[in-house]
Design an enzyme around this catalytic site. Structure first.
Site, PDB file in Angstrom:
ATOM      1  N   GLU A  53      -3.970  54.503 -45.720  1.00 24.56           N
ATOM      2  CA  GLU A  53      -4.439  54.431 -44.338  1.00 24.56           C
ATOM      3  C   GLU A  53      -5.786  53.709 -44.339  1.00 24.56           C
ATOM      4  OE1 GLU A  53      -5.525  57.275 -40.491  1.00 24.56           O
ATOM      5  OE2 GLU A  53      -4.955  58.184 -42.395  1.00 24.56           O
TER       6      GLU A  53
ATOM      7  N   ARG B  49      -1.752  65.063 -57.535  1.00 30.47           N
ATOM      8  CA  ARG B  49      -2.865  64.173 -57.244  1.00 30.47           C
ATOM      9  C   ARG B  49      -3.916  64.294 -58.337  1.00 30.47           C
ATOM     10  NH1 ARG B  49      -5.959  65.628 -51.991  1.00 30.47           N
ATOM     11  NH2 ARG B  49      -7.436  64.169 -52.935  1.00 30.47           N
TER      12      ARG B  49
ATOM     13  N   LYS C 129     -11.857  61.352 -48.327  1.00 31.93           N
ATOM     14  CA  LYS C 129     -12.488  60.206 -47.671  1.00 31.93           C
ATOM     15  C   LYS C 129     -13.454  60.659 -46.585  1.00 31.93           C
ATOM     16  CE  LYS C 129      -8.698  57.595 -47.048  1.00 31.93           C
ATOM     17  NZ  LYS C 129      -7.877  56.431 -46.619  1.00 31.93           N
TER      18      LYS C 129
END
Length: 625
Positions: free
Chosen positions: A73, A312, A322
């Protein structure tokens, strides 16, 4: 002007970290190999670009054995966790005769920006990967945006409504949350769930046409409000959001939810293996449900993509949120997204990390389905490993104090400067040598002198009486690539700080000359001649957080910021690093400063007349020791 050493050019070229790396097996490779063996996707066709079932049916057999994608994104700069995903997806495509798409999941217009789009493309290419691939009609540019599929997503939503698989819900957000139930209590049907397809379609079109305010209604998939998987309790798939989109402008006032958009994007792009992190595992049933429904309606090609999850990256002393990284930037806790202390790819690059190091790290930590923590030293070790064979060597004095050889003029002649040389790289003699001069005065590191030396200290100390009342002579050490000297004392200022170290030169002990080893010494120190030293700014970076898990125990991560994560030193480096030198330092060039570690000429601030070097990593792991 001398060109940079060949090793610099080699270090800058993004290549695979290890030619044999792709042979390391993991569960994702096993899945792909099984699908290839069984021909699961062998009959797929490819229309030359993303599209619906009819588009691909009119195309040719897909030349790519597998299609994967990296779908960030564009709402921030990518970090080391994304680097792992980039290496994984593009690497699997490379190793199995496939292609990997770069796709921007730009379904959230309020947080996205073209700045982030550009930074993501740059990061992928810097890591050594690309989205340009050979296709049946020549080169394909497999670079896509989710927003390019908004028309199809809307069409798919109308199909779901017509087929009785979706409805417009006008409950408030609080009502929806309460009626959703929880892990022990099933959900309650919305009072709007029983609307007819015609009623829902009309209302949905009113949403599209801007006749309802933001938040007044959502489109929900009609699945099962009693499902034990809360994600299957009629998830929202469209919401009203009046926001300008960086790609589609003001065309839409309704936007698809990510969980709805993502499987459709995969299907239109003919992705075979949709690889994501474990937090999406509970979403997989909806992923399959949605694509099964669209395949039943003939909207997408079959067989449709399958989703697979891996753990992850959890890296100690690092945050990969983020939102929280943006907070560090916005609150000026760091100098920007590319601050060398940041775990962003641009930050790692400015710190001195190489594509090879990050690829090696991604391969070394592997791919699993269980969460675990990787120690930061593993990442640092990969950087040392990749720089050791390529980085030119140089001497630097980071915390300088002057050393005066009091008998220099007597032994060597008044004002004499003696030529010294050293290999550019100890294991690559073909790269040549670097030259510098030694004279009466040289710079040494302050830590190389101790008035009262601790046990095991073999550097400079003056004659003294030890704790056992024994008289100890001043130490003898070798100035690396130069002469042996004997320490005689030091000069201090009014506050007792050493401002000058003094020693005498021992004749006929210069490195590489006959009799140089006639005087045996235990200590060797690096130095830079006062006559030809080059002043430089050196930035010593440490880890940004003091604790291995910055949010451990639920604490505010800001309380664990390391106040000593940056120290700026006024240093001296040898002249070979200057403009025209044998290893002329240019922005982004990497070096080993002997005895100190690996350094990089800063990508932003370094200039020929103002050298700036960042500590990339020490010669060994000394954190916390």
């Amino acid at each position: 002007m001398t060109s940079p050493a060949p090793s610099q050019a080699a270090a800058a070229a993004p290549v695979a970290a290890d030619k044999e790396a792709h042979k390391s097996s993991n569960f994702l490779r096993q899945i792909i190999e099984k699908d290839l063996l069984e021909g699961t996707y062998a009959a797929r066709r490819w229309g030359g670009s993303p599209g619906d079932a009819a588009h691909h049916a009119a195309g040719q057999p897909d030349p790519a054995k597998v299609r994967l994608r990296f779908p960030p994104e564009p709402n921030g700069y990518l970090h080391v966790g994304h680097a792992k995903s980039i290496c994984l997806n593009f690497g699997l495509a490379r190793d199995y005769g496939g292609v990997c798409h770069l796709r921007f999941d730009d379904t959230n217009p309020e947080k996205e920006d073209t700045e982030y789009v550009d930074s993501i493309k740059d990061a992928v290419q810097w890591l050594g990967f690309d989205w340009h691939n050979a296709g049946p009609n020549g080169e394909e540019v497999n670079l896509y945006q989710a927003s390019d599929y908004f028309d199809f997503m809307y069409r798919a939503a109308e199909y779901l409504i017509d087929a009785g698989h979706a409805y417009v819900d006008e409950q408030s957000a609080d009502e929806m949350r309460v009626n959703r139930g929880d892990f022990v209590k099933p959900g309650t049907d919305s009072p709007f769930r029983s609307r007819t397809p015609a009623e829902n379609l009309a209302r949905f079109r009113e949403m599209r046409d801007g006749q309802l305010p933001d938040g007044a209604a959502v489109l929900r998939a009609k699945i099962d409000m009693a499902s034990p998987n809360i994600n299957m309790r009629d998830p929202a798939i469209y919401r009203i959001r009046r926001a300008h989109h960086h790609n589609t402008g003001d065309k839409w006032c309704i936007y698809p939810m990510y969980t709805y958009a993502h499987p459709i994007e995969d299907a239109l792009e003919q992705i075979t293996h949709s690889i994501c992190t474990l937090e999406f595992e509970d979403q997989r049933p909806f992923y399959d449900w949605l694509l099964d429904r669209l395949a039943e309606g003939g909207l997408i090609a079959t067989p449709h993509p399958r989703q697979y999850e891996f753990a992850r990256l959890n890296l100690t002393y690092v945050l990969t949120s983020k939102r929280k990284l943006a907070q560090l930037v916005n609150e000026n806790r760091v100098t920007g997204w590319d601050d060398p202390r940041m775990p962003t790819i641009v930050g790692l690059r400015r710190r001195g990390y190489t594509p090879e190091a990050i690829q090696l790290f991604a391969e070394r930590i592997g791919v699993t389905k269980s969460d675990s923590w990787i120690d930061y030293s593993t990442l640092e070790g990969c950087l040392r490993e990749t720089l050791d064979g390529s980085a030119p060597r140089a001497m630097a004095v980071l915390d300088p104090v002057k050393l005066v050889l009091t008998n220099w003029d007597e032994v060597m002649g008044l004002g004499t400067l003696d030529d010294c040389s050293a290999p550019i790289h100890p294991h690559h003699p073909e790269l040549g040598k670097r030259d510098f001069k030694i004279g009466k005065e040289v710079w040494i590191d302050r830590s190389d002198y101790e008035e009262t030396p601790p046990k095991g200290f073999f550097r400079l100390f003056p004659p003294h009486v030890n704790a056992s009342k024994q008289a100890i002579a001043g130490s003898k050490v070798r100035l690396k690539y130069g002469h042996v000297i004997e320490c005689t004392g030091a000069v201090k200022d009014a506050d007792g700080k050493v401002i000058e170290v003094q020693a005498t030169l021992i004749p006929d002990t210069k490195s590489g000359t006959p009799g140089a080893d006639s005087v045996k010494v235990k200590g060797v120190i690096t130095w830079v001649g006062v006559n030809d030293a080059v002043p430089a700014e050196v930035r010593l970076y440490e880890r940004l957080f003091r604790e291995a898990q910055p949010e451990g125990g639920g604490v505010d991560f800001l309380t664990n910021l390391n106040a000593d994560s940056l120290k700026v030193m006024t240093a001296y480096v040898e002249p070979s690093l200057a403009s025209g030198g044998a290893i002329e330092a240019k922005a982004d060039d990497k070096f080993q400063f002997e005895r100190h570690g690996y350094f990089v000429a800063d990508r932003v601030d370094h200039a020929a007349g103002r050298p700036v070097f960042n500590l990339a990593v020490g010669l060994k792991d000394s954190w916390g020791k």
